[in-house]
Design a protein around this motif. Structure first.
Motif, PDB file in Angstrom:
ATOM      1  N   MET A 126      17.349  -8.105 -28.376  1.00  0.00           N
ATOM      2  CA  MET A 126      16.798  -8.943 -29.319  1.00  0.00           C
ATOM      3  C   MET A 126      18.087  -9.843 -29.750  1.00  0.00           C
ATOM      4  N   ARG A 127      17.612 -10.943 -30.197  1.00  0.00           N
ATOM      5  CA  ARG A 127      18.418 -12.083 -30.633  1.00  0.00           C
ATOM      6  C   ARG A 127      18.265 -12.425 -32.434  1.00  0.00           C
ATOM      7  N   TRP A 128      19.044 -12.231 -33.053  1.00  0.00           N
ATOM      8  CA  TRP A 128      18.671 -12.571 -34.472  1.00  0.00           C
ATOM      9  C   TRP A 128      19.626 -13.602 -35.150  1.00  0.00           C
ATOM     10  N   VAL A 129      18.933 -14.529 -35.781  1.00  0.00           N
ATOM     11  CA  VAL A 129      19.903 -15.446 -36.589  1.00  0.00           C
ATOM     12  C   VAL A 129      19.560 -15.400 -38.166  1.00  0.00           C
ATOM     13  N   THR A 130      20.513 -15.805 -38.906  1.00  0.00           N
ATOM     14  CA  THR A 130      20.161 -16.000 -40.064  1.00  0.00           C
ATOM     15  C   THR A 130      20.229 -17.874 -40.399  1.00  0.00           C
ATOM     16  N   TYR A 131      19.388 -18.001 -41.269  1.00  0.00           N
ATOM     17  CA  TYR A 131      19.021 -19.641 -41.341  1.00  0.00           C
ATOM     18  C   TYR A 131      18.457 -20.022 -42.532  1.00  0.00           C
ATOM     19  N   LEU A 132      18.747 -21.331 -42.765  1.00  0.00           N
ATOM     20  CA  LEU A 132      18.034 -21.871 -43.975  1.00  0.00           C
ATOM     21  C   LEU A 132      16.534 -22.544 -43.700  1.00  0.00           C
ATOM     22  N   SER A 133      15.717 -22.064 -44.318  1.00  0.00           N
ATOM     23  CA  SER A 133      14.269 -22.098 -44.034  1.00  0.00           C
ATOM     24  C   SER A 133      13.961 -23.831 -44.130  1.00  0.00           C
ATOM     25  N   VAL A 173      24.294 -16.095 -33.044  1.00  0.00           N
ATOM     26  CA  VAL A 173      23.359 -15.120 -33.173  1.00  0.00           C
ATOM     27  C   VAL A 173      24.045 -13.824 -33.248  1.00  0.00           C
ATOM     28  N   LEU A 174      23.125 -12.838 -33.461  1.00  0.00           N
ATOM     29  CA  LEU A 174      23.668 -11.419 -33.417  1.00  0.00           C
ATOM     30  C   LEU A 174      22.727 -10.828 -32.182  1.00  0.00           C
ATOM     31  N   VAL A 175      23.173 -10.479 -30.961  1.00  0.00           N
ATOM     32  CA  VAL A 175      22.698 -10.082 -29.767  1.00  0.00           C
ATOM     33  C   VAL A 175      22.792  -8.419 -29.813  1.00  0.00           C
ATOM     34  N   THR A 176      21.627  -7.906 -29.759  1.00  0.00           N
ATOM     35  CA  THR A 176      21.785  -6.435 -29.604  1.00  0.00           C
ATOM     36  C   THR A 176      22.132  -5.872 -28.318  1.00  0.00           C
ATOM     37  N   PRO A 177      22.914  -4.673 -28.298  1.00  0.00           N
ATOM     38  CA  PRO A 177      23.810  -4.037 -27.340  1.00  0.00           C
ATOM     39  C   PRO A 177      22.933  -4.106 -26.099  1.00  0.00           C
ATOM     40  N   ASP A 178      21.369  -3.725 -26.204  1.00  0.00           N
ATOM     41  CA  ASP A 178      20.765  -3.543 -24.967  1.00  0.00           C
ATOM     42  C   ASP A 178      20.390  -4.858 -23.949  1.00  0.00           C
ATOM     43  N   GLU A 179      20.770  -6.055 -24.740  1.00  0.00           N
ATOM     44  CA  GLU A 179      20.485  -7.340 -24.126  1.00  0.00           C
ATOM     45  C   GLU A 179      21.727  -7.629 -23.014  1.00  0.00           C
ATOM     46  N   LEU A 180      22.941  -6.971 -23.371  1.00  0.00           N
ATOM     47  CA  LEU A 180      24.148  -7.140 -22.632  1.00  0.00           C
ATOM     48  C   LEU A 180      24.245  -5.928 -21.478  1.00  0.00           C
TER      49      LEU A 180
END
Length: 312
Positions: A1-8, A195-202
């Motif tokens: 998974m790839r997560w971001v924090t953003y301004l809507s 982004v924050l990339v979860t370990p399983d992606e790598l």
């Protein structure tokens, strides 16, 4: 998974979203990424909600991204790449490598109130004439723990992101003659993202103590230096285990790797001279890139004038 924090784009509010296929799907209208990490089921449950019933779905293109964890509880930055240590020791005019470094990882605490996003203006530290960048990766703690073993510690990582540790080398050198530091040498800015990339992606890139992923830095479009995450001497499991000795790691804590070999101007100027690799100046643009994790960009601006501490 790839997560971001953003301004809507809808209301300007800070949101956390799952990045997939060019879209960002917000798992919740109000929860931060740290809230999602700490909630029951963690990011896996949040991803399911984001797919099934997102609070909003927005085009990723043009979004204003913030640091994945804009307000971490703590930030520890290690020195885990041997080539960086060797080059830095040479640049500082020393001869012997500290033997303690080969026996245990070392870190310092930096400023969690100075976190910057992945594309921001970065002001030079007040009073500094030797401003530098550092090419790093960072782990974000997902579940807390104390006195962890290296194997246990790896399971406590929520994900990885790019980190740039902006460094005032002249302030740092002066402060550390006192026996403390880096203090103001490292206090003004730390960039995280995109982004924050979860370990399983790598997992398919895992090699040795790290991952076979290129890390590089450039200034004004000119490649400066870098290396590979797989060159790391101390693994994140070992670093987290050491950081957790006698204390509690908390969800959202950021753990930096330290600089990859030739991933900063201090090293490059020591190897090739400051005429070829000058310190950063207002107007410079720095790009820090880690394969699979993305790019952090800093636009260097003039720093504030230091306020005198003594009269006259």
């Amino acid at each position: 998974m790839r997560w971001v924090t953003y301004l809507s784009p809808a209301d300007g509010r800070e949101r956390a979203g799952l990045l997939r296929d060019g879209e960002v799907r917000a798992a919740d209208a109000t929860a931060s990424l740290l809230d999602l990490i700490e909630a029951d089921g963690g990011l896996a449950a949040a991803a399911e909600r984001a797919e099934r019933a997102p609070a909003e779905v927005v085009d990723a293109a043009g979004l204003r991204l913030l640091a994945p964890i804009p307000r971490p509880p703590a930030v520890r930055d290690f020195l885990a790449f041997e080539e960086h240590l060797r080059n830095a020791v040479k640049a500082l005019g020393r001869v012997d490598l500290p033997q303690a470094w080969f026996e245990q990882p070392v870190f310092y605490f930096t400023n969690p109130a100075a976190i910057c996003g992945p594309d921001e203006d970065i002001a030079i530290s007040p009073g500094s004439a030797s401003f530098d960048y550092e090419v790093e990766v960072a782990a974000v703690i997902g579940t807390g723990g104390a006195n962890l073993s290296p194997d246990e510690a790896e399971a406590h990582i929520a994900g990885y992101t790019v980190l740039c540790d902006w460094s005032a080398r002249d302030l740092q050198a002066r402060e550390q003659t006192i026996g403390l530091g880096p203090v103001k040498g490292k206090d003004s800015a730390t960039s995280l993202g995109p982004v924050l990339v979860t370990p399983d992606e790598l997992e398919s890139y895992r090699r040795g103590a790290g991952y076979k992923l290129a890390m590089s830095g450039s200034v004004n479009g000119q490649h400066y230096g870098g290396g590979n995450w797989s060159d790391i001497y101390w693994s994140f499991g070992q670093m987290l285990a050491y950081a957790s000795r006698g204390t509690q790691l908390r969800p959202g804590d950021v753990i930096g790797s330290g600089t990859v070999g030739t991933g900063c101007i201090l090293e490059l100027s020591g190897l090739h001279g400051n005429e070829r690799y000058p310190w950063l100046r207002p107007g410079d643009t720095v790009r820090i890139e880690v394969e699979e994790l993305g790019t952090v960009t800093g636009h260097i601006t003039e720093g504030a004038e230091p306020v005198p501490l003594k009269p006259g």
